[in-house]
Design a protein around this motif. Structure first.
Motif, short mmCIF file in Angstrom:
data_model
loop_
_atom_site.label_atom_id
_atom_site.label_comp_id
_atom_site.label_asym_id
_atom_site.label_seq_id
_atom_site.Cartn_x
_atom_site.Cartn_y
_atom_site.Cartn_z
N VAL A 30 0.78 -1.30 0.04
CA VAL A 30 0.17 -0.04 0.07
C VAL A 30 0.89 1.37 0.00
CG1 VAL A 30 -1.92 1.19 1.30
CG2 VAL A 30 -1.60 -1.48 1.72
N GLN A 41 -7.89 4.55 7.16
CA GLN A 41 -7.55 3.23 6.60
C GLN A 41 -6.54 2.54 7.23
OE1 GLN A 41 -7.68 2.12 2.42
NE2 GLN A 41 -9.33 3.76 2.06
N LEU A 45 -6.38 -1.44 7.84
CA LEU A 45 -5.20 -2.31 7.50
C LEU A 45 -4.53 -2.93 8.92
CD1 LEU A 45 -3.52 0.31 5.20
CD2 LEU A 45 -4.44 -2.01 4.69
N ILE A 59 1.49 -7.00 5.37
CA ILE A 59 1.01 -5.64 4.97
C ILE A 59 2.34 -4.64 4.75
CG2 ILE A 59 -0.21 -3.74 5.05
CD1 ILE A 59 -2.41 -5.65 6.56
N LYS A 128 -3.96 -0.18 -3.39
CA LYS A 128 -3.34 -1.29 -2.60
C LYS A 128 -3.28 -2.35 -3.68
CE LYS A 128 -6.93 0.12 0.84
NZ LYS A 128 -7.29 1.20 -0.19
N GLU A 146 -11.99 0.17 1.08
CA GLU A 146 -11.80 0.01 2.48
C GLU A 146 -11.23 -1.52 2.68
OE1 GLU A 146 -12.07 2.06 5.13
OE2 GLU A 146 -12.94 3.44 4.01
N PRO A 147 -10.31 -1.42 3.61
CA PRO A 147 -9.49 -2.74 3.98
C PRO A 147 -10.45 -4.03 4.25
CG PRO A 147 -8.26 -0.99 5.00
CD PRO A 147 -9.55 -0.51 4.47
#
Length: 158
Positions: A30, A41, A45, A59, A128, A146-147
């Motif tokens: 990201v 966000q 995440l 991540i 992302k 949105e995650p």
């Protein structure tokens, strides 16, 4: 065939890290910003990371100030902001460019693998890229995704 594992990135300490260190793990890569309307966000995440890290998810956050200069100049300010305000524990890396002449090589590759709508360029913060366990880019998500909306695609890789 080139995969994300062929890239080396710069850590916040200035040291380099091979993405081969994450081999065999699905990743969500990201481009982030600390002073953006989408900055909340980070919470989502981190929730994904907390929920799926034991299953191998990584991540990787790459701060970027190319969109209205919405990132701190000092990387220590960035990491402190992320930790204090959102409890971020997933790896964050040095500030990069995701578009233009100085595009980070990893992001040039990601954009080549999964272009956006009308252009390959990244349009805003929090774009992302979902990467499978073999280092292949499988999906690109818009900044406004949105995650928690990624969970279904993510569960297929875990």
């Amino acid at each position: 065939m080139i995969t994300v594992y062929d890239f080396t990135v710069k850590k916040t300490s200035g040291d380099t890290q091979s993405l081969r260190d994450f081999e065999g793990k699905p990743m969500l890569i990201v481009n982030t910003a600390s002073k953006c309307g989408l900055t909340p966000q980070f919470k989502g995440l981190q929730e994904l990371y907390d929920q799926y890290q034991e299953k191998g998810l990584e991540i990787l956050g790459f701060p970027c100030g190319q969109f209205n200069n919405q990132e701190y100049d000092n990387i220590d300010e960035t990491t402190q902001f992320c930790q204090l305000n959102y409890g971020v524990t997933f790896p964050m890396f040095s500030k990069i460019d995701v578009n233009g002449a100085n595009t980070d090589p990893l992001f040039a590759y990601l954009k080549e693998q999964k272009g956006g709508v009308l252009t390959k360029d990244i349009k805003w913060n929090f774009t992302k890229f979902l990467v499978d366990r073999n280092g292949h880019v499988v999906k690109r998500y818009a900044p406004t995704t949105e995650p928690d909306k990624i969970k279904n695609d993510l569960s297929e890789l875990l």
